[in-house]
Design a protein around this motif. Sequence first.
Motif, PDB file in Angstrom:
ATOM      1  N   UNK A  69       0.846  -1.178   0.000  1.00 49.60           N
ATOM      2  CA  UNK A  69       0.000   0.000   0.000  1.00 49.60           C
ATOM      3  C   UNK A  69       0.889   1.237   0.000  1.00 49.60           C
ATOM      4  N   UNK A  70       0.525   2.209  -0.816  1.00 50.92           N
ATOM      5  CA  UNK A  70       1.281   3.457  -0.873  1.00 50.92           C
ATOM      6  C   UNK A  70       0.751   4.440   0.161  1.00 50.92           C
ATOM      7  N   UNK A  71       1.521   5.477   0.414  1.00 53.27           N
ATOM      8  CA  UNK A  71       1.098   6.499   1.367  1.00 53.27           C
ATOM      9  C   UNK A  71      -0.169   7.193   0.876  1.00 53.27           C
ATOM     10  N   UNK A  72      -0.314   7.348  -0.436  1.00 55.07           N
ATOM     11  CA  UNK A  72      -1.513   7.986  -0.984  1.00 55.07           C
ATOM     12  C   UNK A  72      -2.739   7.107  -0.756  1.00 55.07           C
ATOM     13  N   UNK A  73      -2.595   5.806  -0.962  1.00 57.07           N
ATOM     14  CA  UNK A  73      -3.717   4.887  -0.715  1.00 57.07           C
ATOM     15  C   UNK A  73      -4.058   4.837   0.769  1.00 57.07           C
ATOM     16  N   UNK A  74      -3.038   4.873   1.618  1.00 53.90           N
ATOM     17  CA  UNK A  74      -3.286   4.885   3.062  1.00 53.90           C
ATOM     18  C   UNK A  74      -4.039   6.153   3.459  1.00 53.90           C
ATOM     19  N   UNK A  75      -3.616   7.300   2.928  1.00 55.29           N
ATOM     20  CA  UNK A  75      -4.298   8.555   3.227  1.00 55.29           C
ATOM     21  C   UNK A  75      -5.744   8.515   2.741  1.00 55.29           C
ATOM     22  N   UNK A  76      -5.951   7.986   1.552  1.00 53.23           N
ATOM     23  CA  UNK A  76      -7.300   7.877   1.013  1.00 53.23           C
ATOM     24  C   UNK A  76      -8.186   7.011   1.910  1.00 53.23           C
ATOM     25  N   UNK A  77      -7.643   5.913   2.396  1.00 48.36           N
ATOM     26  CA  UNK A  77      -8.404   5.033   3.293  1.00 48.36           C
ATOM     27  C   UNK A  77      -8.712   5.729   4.613  1.00 48.36           C
ATOM     28  N   UNK A  78      -7.744   6.469   5.143  1.00 47.60           N
ATOM     29  CA  UNK A  78      -7.954   7.201   6.393  1.00 47.60           C
ATOM     30  C   UNK A  78      -9.030   8.263   6.196  1.00 47.60           C
ATOM     31  N   UNK A  79      -8.926   9.031   5.112  1.00 46.03           N
ATOM     32  CA  UNK A  79      -9.920  10.062   4.838  1.00 46.03           C
ATOM     33  C   UNK A  79     -11.313   9.457   4.679  1.00 46.03           C
ATOM     34  N   UNK A  80     -11.395   8.303   4.021  1.00 47.75           N
ATOM     35  CA  UNK A  80     -12.677   7.652   3.790  1.00 47.75           C
ATOM     36  C   UNK A  80     -13.337   7.151   5.062  1.00 47.75           C
ATOM     37  N   UNK A  81     -12.541   6.764   6.043  1.00 52.52           N
ATOM     38  CA  UNK A  81     -13.093   6.228   7.286  1.00 52.52           C
ATOM     39  C   UNK A  81     -13.176   7.221   8.423  1.00 52.52           C
ATOM     40  N   UNK A  82     -12.647   8.412   8.229  1.00 53.62           N
ATOM     41  CA  UNK A  82     -12.532   9.384   9.313  1.00 53.62           C
ATOM     42  C   UNK A  82     -13.867  10.028   9.672  1.00 53.62           C
ATOM     43  N   UNK A  83     -14.171   9.992  10.937  1.00 52.78           N
ATOM     44  CA  UNK A  83     -15.325  10.698  11.499  1.00 52.78           C
ATOM     45  C   UNK A  83     -14.799  11.567  12.630  1.00 52.78           C
ATOM     46  N   UNK A  84     -14.844  12.862  12.436  1.00 49.56           N
ATOM     47  CA  UNK A  84     -14.376  13.813  13.452  1.00 49.56           C
ATOM     48  C   UNK A  84     -15.504  14.792  13.751  1.00 49.56           C
ATOM     49  N   UNK A  85     -16.483  14.369  14.537  1.00 51.72           N
ATOM     50  CA  UNK A  85     -17.634  15.239  14.800  1.00 51.72           C
ATOM     51  C   UNK A  85     -17.264  16.450  15.647  1.00 51.72           C
TER      52      UNK A  85
END
Length: 121
Positions: A1-17
């Motif tokens: 996994x690349x850093x870009x794919x990791x960032x994309x996965x983090x952004x996709x799952x992130x919930x910061x209410x």
Amino acid sequence: MSVVKALSAIQGGLKAPKDQKANRYRYRNIEDINEAVKPLAAEHGCAVVYTDHMEFVEGFVTCVSTCTLLHESGTLSSQGFAIVNVENKNMSVEQSCGSASSYARKYAACGLFAIDDSADD
């Protein structure tokens, strides 16, 4: 996994209410963002680090904060900025620097993790 794919996965799952309240406003602080990001970063083999740099620019002390996502394949980062209010009578200079650091870190993290300021994150 690349850093870009990791960032994309983090952004996709992130919930910061916006769990903090002040008067009639709701907001999130850097602690809320970090609490939401750290488990996702670890899950994808990443770490998040912040660095701050204080500068004196045109009569103002500014805090430049960099939020960096570290992965074995590389790094990605974003910066946030804040002006230090050294004349605030309610805070010491150290407290003003800390406040500016928190503010700059929050916006550096928001930039990196694509957290917008909408009501529904």
